[in-house]
Design an enzyme around this catalytic site. Structure first.
Site, PDB file in Angstrom:
ATOM      1  N   SER A 152       0.838  -1.193   0.000  1.00 14.06           N
ATOM      2  CA  SER A 152       0.000   0.000   0.000  1.00 14.06           C
ATOM      3  C   SER A 152       0.877   1.249   0.000  1.00 14.06           C
ATOM      4  O   SER A 152       1.700   1.421  -0.899  1.00 14.06           O
ATOM      5  CB  SER A 152      -0.956  -0.035   1.206  1.00 14.06           C
ATOM      6  OG  SER A 152      -1.960   0.949   1.072  1.00 14.06           O
ATOM      7  N   GLU A 167      -1.965  -2.656  -7.968  1.00 10.38           N
ATOM      8  CA  GLU A 167      -3.121  -2.947  -7.123  1.00 10.38           C
ATOM      9  C   GLU A 167      -3.565  -1.659  -6.445  1.00 10.38           C
ATOM     10  O   GLU A 167      -2.807  -0.702  -6.348  1.00 10.38           O
ATOM     11  CB  GLU A 167      -2.787  -4.024  -6.085  1.00 10.38           C
ATOM     12  CG  GLU A 167      -1.783  -3.618  -5.034  1.00 10.38           C
ATOM     13  CD  GLU A 167      -2.411  -2.885  -3.837  1.00 10.38           C
ATOM     14  OE1 GLU A 167      -3.560  -3.172  -3.493  1.00 10.38           O
ATOM     15  OE2 GLU A 167      -1.730  -2.011  -3.272  1.00 10.38           O
ATOM     16  N   HIS A 179      -4.479  -5.346  -1.293  1.00 12.34           N
ATOM     17  CA  HIS A 179      -5.601  -5.180  -0.372  1.00 12.34           C
ATOM     18  C   HIS A 179      -6.631  -6.286  -0.564  1.00 12.34           C
ATOM     19  O   HIS A 179      -7.694  -6.089  -1.151  1.00 12.34           O
ATOM     20  CB  HIS A 179      -6.256  -3.811  -0.578  1.00 12.34           C
ATOM     21  CG  HIS A 179      -5.374  -2.660  -0.230  1.00 12.34           C
ATOM     22  ND1 HIS A 179      -4.422  -2.173  -1.098  1.00 12.34           N
ATOM     23  CD2 HIS A 179      -5.295  -1.902   0.895  1.00 12.34           C
ATOM     24  CE1 HIS A 179      -3.793  -1.154  -0.523  1.00 12.34           C
ATOM     25  NE2 HIS A 179      -4.312  -0.962   0.680  1.00 12.34           N
TER      26      HIS A 179
END
Length: 277
Positions: free
Chosen positions: A67, A170, A244
């Site tokens: 992330s 992502e 995620h």
């Protein structure tokens, strides 16, 4: 735990200086075998021009996160030339699948081999939907991370280098138009021109907002992928359990891997760890 872990400075987990000090201390501490990030959110990009990459390289060890941590992966990979690991953080939920691939990546010196999504328990309503956007096989060094963070580092010394690579992307909580905007930015910047293959991880909650969508009409996420990526002539796969998602792969960045978009697999062929006593 890092000395400053748990601190708050506004919406940040401590000042830039405190977080840099913790990272430097973790890498130089002889008792520390690996550096695991506690969480993502926002703020890792603020550290990039403050880190001592020579120090990090001289004390190379496992570095793990995803992330917002994508910014640190890019900086360490490009400025220190190290393999880092895109995978779960301390506050992540560790499903059996996540634990299995976490251990395979970090506790075994052998190459990871073939990776794929967990077996589906309900074929009619699959938990993890794989889709081949363009079939074929391709081999290259594995690179990638969070789409938003990759875009935020464009035009900086830490901008992602994709030539000859298997690129994975992502994200989470982005509406289709927002994913469209970011993929368009990468396309216009030439980041898809010379890649070997493309993997799009699961994008959790990436539909239009309930009750308050950004537009009255919209494209689905799959249609966005088709619209932006249709002209690419490389193997492309969407839906691999990266980032995620409850079930998450741990991937070494910078090692050689082969994407088989027809089979829905990624095979990591190069070892990422060095043997240590």
């Amino acid at each position: 735990m890092g000395r400053n872990a748990g601190k708050r400075t506004g919406y940040l987990g401590g000042t830039v200086e405190e977080r840099v000090a913790d990272l430097h201390a973790a890498f130089t501490d002889p008792e520390t075998r690996a550096v695991f990030c506690v969480r993502g959110g926002y703020g890792s990009g603020m550290l990039l021009d403050k880190l001592d990459y020579g120090l990090i390289r001289a004390h190379a060890k496992i570095f793990l996160g995803y992330s917002d941590i994508t910014a640190l992966h890019l900086g360490i990979h490009q400025k220190a030339g190290m393999v880092t690991f895109h995978g779960p953080m301390t506050l992540s939920g560790f499903s059996d699948y996540t634990v299995e691939h976490f251990r395979r990546a970090l506790f075994d010196e052998r190459p990871l081999g073939v990776l794929g999504n967990p077996p589906e328990e309900h074929a009619i309503r699959p938990k993890h939907r794989l889709r081949t956007l363009r079939g074929g096989r391709a081999t290259g060094a594995l690179i990638g991370g969070n789409l938003s963070l990759i875009c935020s580092t464009m035009g900086t010394p830490y901008e992602i280098q994709t030539e000859g690579k298997i690129l994975f992307l992502e994200d989470v909580g982005e509406e289709p138009y927002s994913v469209d905007r970011m993929l368009t930015q990468l396309r216009l910047a030439g980041k898809f021109k010379q890649i070997r293959g493309l993997i799009l991880g699961e994008c959790q909650d990436c539909g239009p907002r309930d009750y308050k969508p950004a537009f009255e009409s919209t494209f689905s996420l799959g249609e966005v992928y088709d619209n932006i990526l249709d002209g690419l002539s490389v193997p492309m796969l969407s839906g691999l359990t990266i980032g995620h998602t409850e079930d998450q792969l741990t991937l070494p960045l910078g090692v050689r891997a082969t994407l088989d978009a027809d089979a829905g697999t990624l095979t990591v062929q190069e070892a990422a760890l060095e043997a240590r006593e």
